[in-house]
Design a protein around this motif. Structure first.
Motif, PDB file in Angstrom:
ATOM      1  N   PRO A  16     -70.053  37.578   2.719  1.00 34.30           N
ATOM      2  CA  PRO A  16     -69.901  37.031   1.364  1.00 34.30           C
ATOM      3  C   PRO A  16     -69.064  37.970   0.490  1.00 34.30           C
ATOM      4  CG  PRO A  16     -72.082  37.979   1.647  1.00 34.30           C
ATOM      5  CD  PRO A  16     -71.444  37.988   3.000  1.00 34.30           C
ATOM      6  N   ASN A  17     -68.447  37.395  -0.519  1.00 32.14           N
ATOM      7  CA  ASN A  17     -67.505  38.158  -1.343  1.00 32.14           C
ATOM      8  C   ASN A  17     -68.237  38.926  -2.445  1.00 32.14           C
ATOM      9  OD1 ASN A  17     -65.185  39.138  -2.394  1.00 32.14           O
ATOM     10  ND2 ASN A  17     -64.487  37.217  -3.306  1.00 32.14           N
ATOM     11  N   PHE A  18     -68.949  39.992  -2.049  1.00 29.37           N
ATOM     12  CA  PHE A  18     -69.644  40.832  -3.022  1.00 29.37           C
ATOM     13  C   PHE A  18     -68.773  41.984  -3.537  1.00 29.37           C
ATOM     14  CE2 PHE A  18     -73.752  39.480  -0.776  1.00 29.37           C
ATOM     15  CZ  PHE A  18     -74.011  38.506  -1.721  1.00 29.37           C
ATOM     16  N   LYS A  19     -67.751  42.377  -2.782  1.00 33.06           N
ATOM     17  CA  LYS A  19     -67.014  43.606  -3.083  1.00 33.06           C
ATOM     18  C   LYS A  19     -65.886  43.417  -4.087  1.00 33.06           C
ATOM     19  CE  LYS A  19     -68.087  45.696   1.375  1.00 33.06           C
ATOM     20  NZ  LYS A  19     -67.564  46.259   2.654  1.00 33.06           N
ATOM     21  N   ASN A  20     -65.176  42.285  -4.010  1.00 34.43           N
ATOM     22  CA  ASN A  20     -64.089  42.026  -4.951  1.00 34.43           C
ATOM     23  C   ASN A  20     -64.685  41.562  -6.279  1.00 34.43           C
ATOM     24  OD1 ASN A  20     -62.001  40.694  -6.469  1.00 34.43           O
ATOM     25  ND2 ASN A  20     -60.766  40.639  -4.595  1.00 34.43           N
ATOM     26  N   GLN A  21     -64.744  42.447  -7.252  1.00 37.76           N
ATOM     27  CA  GLN A  21     -65.467  42.203  -8.482  1.00 37.76           C
ATOM     28  C   GLN A  21     -64.933  40.986  -9.243  1.00 37.76           C
ATOM     29  OE1 GLN A  21     -68.185  44.017  -9.159  1.00 37.76           O
ATOM     30  NE2 GLN A  21     -68.671  42.719 -10.908  1.00 37.76           N
ATOM     31  N   GLU A  22     -63.616  40.884  -9.358  1.00 38.65           N
ATOM     32  CA  GLU A  22     -63.038  39.766 -10.114  1.00 38.65           C
ATOM     33  C   GLU A  22     -63.327  38.435  -9.438  1.00 38.65           C
ATOM     34  OE1 GLU A  22     -58.720  38.168 -11.837  1.00 38.65           O
ATOM     35  OE2 GLU A  22     -58.846  40.045 -10.718  1.00 38.65           O
ATOM     36  N   SER A  23     -63.122  38.395  -8.133  1.00 40.24           N
ATOM     37  CA  SER A  23     -63.370  37.159  -7.393  1.00 40.24           C
ATOM     38  C   SER A  23     -64.848  36.787  -7.432  1.00 40.24           C
ATOM     39  CB  SER A  23     -62.904  37.325  -5.945  1.00 40.24           C
ATOM     40  OG  SER A  23     -63.152  36.146  -5.210  1.00 40.24           O
ATOM     41  N   PHE A  24     -65.728  37.792  -7.273  1.00 34.88           N
ATOM     42  CA  PHE A  24     -67.168  37.548  -7.327  1.00 34.88           C
ATOM     43  C   PHE A  24     -67.577  36.998  -8.687  1.00 34.88           C
ATOM     44  CE2 PHE A  24     -71.378  38.897  -8.653  1.00 34.88           C
ATOM     45  CZ  PHE A  24     -72.175  38.382  -7.642  1.00 34.88           C
ATOM     46  N   ASN A  25     -67.079  37.617  -9.771  1.00 36.88           N
ATOM     47  CA  ASN A  25     -67.446  37.193 -11.121  1.00 36.88           C
ATOM     48  C   ASN A  25     -67.020  35.758 -11.393  1.00 36.88           C
ATOM     49  OD1 ASN A  25     -68.628  39.647 -11.698  1.00 36.88           O
ATOM     50  ND2 ASN A  25     -66.817  40.491 -12.709  1.00 36.88           N
ATOM     51  N   ASN A  26     -65.827  35.388 -10.924  1.00 38.48           N
ATOM     52  CA  ASN A  26     -65.350  34.021 -11.137  1.00 38.48           C
ATOM     53  C   ASN A  26     -66.235  33.012 -10.406  1.00 38.48           C
ATOM     54  OD1 ASN A  26     -63.203  34.876 -12.725  1.00 38.48           O
ATOM     55  ND2 ASN A  26     -61.766  34.987 -11.007  1.00 38.48           N
ATOM     56  N   ALA A  27     -66.553  33.324  -9.147  1.00 37.17           N
ATOM     57  CA  ALA A  27     -67.404  32.425  -8.364  1.00 37.17           C
ATOM     58  C   ALA A  27     -68.813  32.378  -8.944  1.00 37.17           C
ATOM     59  CB  ALA A  27     -67.447  32.881  -6.909  1.00 37.17           C
ATOM     60  N   TYR A  28     -69.314  33.538  -9.343  1.00 37.04           N
ATOM     61  CA  TYR A  28     -70.664  33.631  -9.907  1.00 37.04           C
ATOM     62  C   TYR A  28     -70.778  32.782 -11.178  1.00 37.04           C
ATOM     63  CZ  TYR A  28     -74.909  35.732 -11.873  1.00 37.04           C
ATOM     64  OH  TYR A  28     -76.152  35.928 -12.411  1.00 37.04           O
ATOM     65  N   LYS A  29     -69.797  32.905 -12.063  1.00 32.38           N
ATOM     66  CA  LYS A  29     -69.828  32.156 -13.322  1.00 32.38           C
ATOM     67  C   LYS A  29     -69.765  30.656 -13.067  1.00 32.38           C
ATOM     68  CE  LYS A  29     -67.720  31.817 -17.906  1.00 32.38           C
ATOM     69  NZ  LYS A  29     -67.894  30.356 -17.940  1.00 32.38           N
ATOM     70  N   PHE A  30     -68.901  30.266 -12.139  1.00 35.94           N
ATOM     71  CA  PHE A  30     -68.777  28.841 -11.830  1.00 35.94           C
ATOM     72  C   PHE A  30     -70.103  28.275 -11.322  1.00 35.94           C
ATOM     73  CE2 PHE A  30     -68.123  25.544  -8.613  1.00 35.94           C
ATOM     74  CZ  PHE A  30     -67.466  24.580  -9.377  1.00 35.94           C
ATOM     75  N   LEU A  31     -70.730  28.974 -10.385  1.00 38.97           N
ATOM     76  CA  LEU A  31     -71.981  28.497  -9.801  1.00 38.97           C
ATOM     77  C   LEU A  31     -73.132  28.581 -10.801  1.00 38.97           C
ATOM     78  CD1 LEU A  31     -71.599  30.099  -6.269  1.00 38.97           C
ATOM     79  CD2 LEU A  31     -71.473  27.667  -6.829  1.00 38.97           C
ATOM     80  N   TYR A  32     -73.151  29.645 -11.593  1.00 39.14           N
ATOM     81  CA  TYR A  32     -74.198  29.805 -12.613  1.00 39.14           C
ATOM     82  C   TYR A  32     -74.135  28.644 -13.606  1.00 39.14           C
ATOM     83  CZ  TYR A  32     -77.163  32.079 -16.121  1.00 39.14           C
ATOM     84  OH  TYR A  32     -78.166  32.386 -17.005  1.00 39.14           O
ATOM     85  N   GLN A  77     -82.633  35.502 -15.162  1.00 36.97           N
ATOM     86  CA  GLN A  77     -82.964  36.827 -14.630  1.00 36.97           C
ATOM     87  C   GLN A  77     -82.091  37.219 -13.444  1.00 36.97           C
ATOM     88  OE1 GLN A  77     -87.207  37.275 -13.900  1.00 36.97           O
ATOM     89  NE2 GLN A  77     -87.701  35.876 -15.575  1.00 36.97           N
ATOM     90  N   LEU A  78     -81.199  36.328 -13.039  1.00 32.85           N
ATOM     91  CA  LEU A  78     -80.365  36.578 -11.871  1.00 32.85           C
ATOM     92  C   LEU A  78     -79.288  37.614 -12.169  1.00 32.85           C
ATOM     93  CD1 LEU A  78     -80.043  35.559  -8.958  1.00 32.85           C
ATOM     94  CD2 LEU A  78     -78.367  33.909  -9.798  1.00 32.85           C
ATOM     95  N   THR A  79     -79.152  38.586 -11.287  1.00 28.70           N
ATOM     96  CA  THR A  79     -78.107  39.594 -11.395  1.00 28.70           C
ATOM     97  C   THR A  79     -77.417  39.733 -10.042  1.00 28.70           C
ATOM     98  OG1 THR A  79     -79.541  41.426 -10.717  1.00 28.70           O
ATOM     99  CG2 THR A  79     -79.475  40.884 -13.084  1.00 28.70           C
ATOM    100  N   LYS A  80     -76.303  40.429 -10.034  1.00 29.21           N
ATOM    101  CA  LYS A  80     -75.610  40.657  -8.772  1.00 29.21           C
ATOM    102  C   LYS A  80     -76.503  41.416  -7.807  1.00 29.21           C
ATOM    103  CE  LYS A  80     -71.391  42.606  -6.769  1.00 29.21           C
ATOM    104  NZ  LYS A  80     -70.113  43.289  -7.025  1.00 29.21           N
ATOM    105  N   GLU A  81     -77.249  42.373  -8.323  1.00 28.86           N
ATOM    106  CA  GLU A  81     -78.100  43.211  -7.486  1.00 28.86           C
ATOM    107  C   GLU A  81     -79.225  42.416  -6.826  1.00 28.86           C
ATOM    108  OE1 GLU A  81     -75.533  45.466  -9.754  1.00 28.86           O
ATOM    109  OE2 GLU A  81     -77.032  44.039 -10.552  1.00 28.86           O
ATOM    110  N   ASN A  82     -79.948  41.606  -7.628  1.00 30.12           N
ATOM    111  CA  ASN A  82     -81.044  40.867  -6.993  1.00 30.12           C
ATOM    112  C   ASN A  82     -80.527  39.693  -6.154  1.00 30.12           C
ATOM    113  OD1 ASN A  82     -80.648  38.805  -8.924  1.00 30.12           O
ATOM    114  ND2 ASN A  82     -82.194  39.658 -10.305  1.00 30.12           N
ATOM    115  N   LEU A  83     -79.305  39.245  -6.426  1.00 34.45           N
ATOM    116  CA  LEU A  83     -78.692  38.233  -5.585  1.00 34.45           C
ATOM    117  C   LEU A  83     -78.384  38.795  -4.193  1.00 34.45           C
ATOM    118  CD1 LEU A  83     -77.513  35.348  -5.389  1.00 34.45           C
ATOM    119  CD2 LEU A  83     -75.343  36.300  -6.172  1.00 34.45           C
ATOM    120  N   ILE A  84     -77.828  40.001  -4.169  1.00 32.68           N
ATOM    121  CA  ILE A  84     -77.530  40.664  -2.891  1.00 32.68           C
ATOM    122  C   ILE A  84     -78.816  40.952  -2.123  1.00 32.68           C
ATOM    123  CG2 ILE A  84     -76.619  42.779  -1.840  1.00 32.68           C
ATOM    124  CD1 ILE A  84     -74.545  42.850  -4.088  1.00 32.68           C
TER     125      ILE A  84
END
Length: 322
Positions: A16-32, A77-84
């Motif tokens: 999963p794309n956890f390392k590329n911060q920009e790509s992760f943030n875009n996907a995270y925001k869309f899904l959130y 309460q969802l964060t990148k850390e608890n998602l990983i």
């Protein structure tokens, strides 16, 4: 091509794309945002919302009462850390079932799956996945909630207890089809057609949760009459007030549904999943077993289905207010 397809799917799951911060943030925001919209709009589908509220009123701590879309307070309460952390937990501990259908060789699939899918939980334990109700309700509880609408949504949750495997897999299915499973059912013919009390009315089974759910769209002034008829028609089957001809028609409908499964790859896979979860036979075995169901079997199962919770999402405007 087969190996490339499996390799691509495995890469999607295991990297999963956890390392590329920009790509992760875009996907995270869309899904959130998508999940948040789904949670906030659950009341926009009154039929679904009525069933959700009925299940919550039935047993607030049981798995079937949890909302499929989740809860806003949890999402916040969802964060990148608890998602990983959750991803790691799922990958290490979850049961894994892999179903493949197509013009492929079994040995090739097994080899490629082991090569690209390094799961450690391939085999399902023998523990049953069923929720069983050891105590059935003596009387039902009735809950109501108002909503601005021309139509009221009635959801009735029934608990089913002490079934044999044959009863769960075959008799219960025929019982439900006779009661409310199609346009030839007692619910449809009597509640909707004969008495014109419902815009729609039908019943469905959730066998893993040992539940039957009745759904109806009604005018609020017809609530008492509709509920009375639902109870009466359920009791009619207990008493044997249905014909051998109706059973034969329902069995033919069931066989027709099985034929449709044979032409649908997704349905075939779902058949194998049901076989694992319910110990349900393959299509040929189902054809034979369903023909063994007798009227006495259906009457016996009918006694094991009890109304637990009645929920009315009560429409309170427009024609109903005039």
């Amino acid at each position: 091509m087969l190996e490339e397809s499996i390799k691509f799917l495995a890469d999607t799951i295991f990297n999963p794309n956890f390392k590329n911060q920009e790509s992760f943030n875009n996907a995270y925001k869309f899904l959130y945002d998508s999940m948040e919209t789904g949670m906030k709009s659950v009341k926009e589908n009154p039929t679904t919302y009525s069933v959700i509220r009925m299940l919550e009123e039935m047993d607030e701590d049981m798995p079937y009462s949890y909302r499929e879309f989740g809860y806003l307070e949890d999402l916040k309460q969802l964060t990148k850390e608890n998602l990983i952390a959750y991803y790691d937990k799922v990958m290490k501990n979850s049961l894994v079932d892999i179903y493949v259908i197509g013009n492929v060789k079994e040995d090739d699939i097994v080899s490629l799956t082991k090569k690209y899918f390094p799961f450690t939980t391939f085999k399902r334990p023998k523990k049953s996945q069923l929720i069983e109700h050891t105590k059935l309700p003596i009387r039902c509880k009735i809950r109501k909630e108002q909503e601005e609408s021309n139509q009221s949504k009635l959801s009735i949750g029934c608990k089913i207890g002490n079934l044999t495997e044959f009863e769960r897999n075959y008799v219960l299915t025929i019982y439900n089809m006779i009661l409310g499973g199609n346009s030839e059912s007692k619910f449809f013919q009597i509640i909707r057609e004969k008495h014109s009390l419902a815009y729609y009315v039908y019943s469905s089974l959730n066998k893993l949760d040992s539940l039957m759910i009745v759904k109806a769209g009604i005018s609020r002034e017809n609530f008492d009459k509709t509920l009375h008829l639902v109870k009466k028609l359920m009791q009619d089957i207990v008493k044997g007030n249905f014909t051998e001809e109706h059973i034969a028609i329902v069995k033919e409908n069931y066989l027709s549904l099985l034929k449709e499964i044979e032409d649908n790859e997704n349905a075939i896979i779902e058949t194998y999943l049901a076989k694992d979860l319910l110990n349900l036979g393959d299509i040929e075995e189902r054809k034979k077993e369903v023909m063994r169901v007798t009227k006495e079997d259906i009457m016996k199962v009918a006694k094991k289905v009890k109304i637990d919770t009645v929920f009315l999402l009560e429409g309170v405007q427009s024609n109903e207010d005039n």
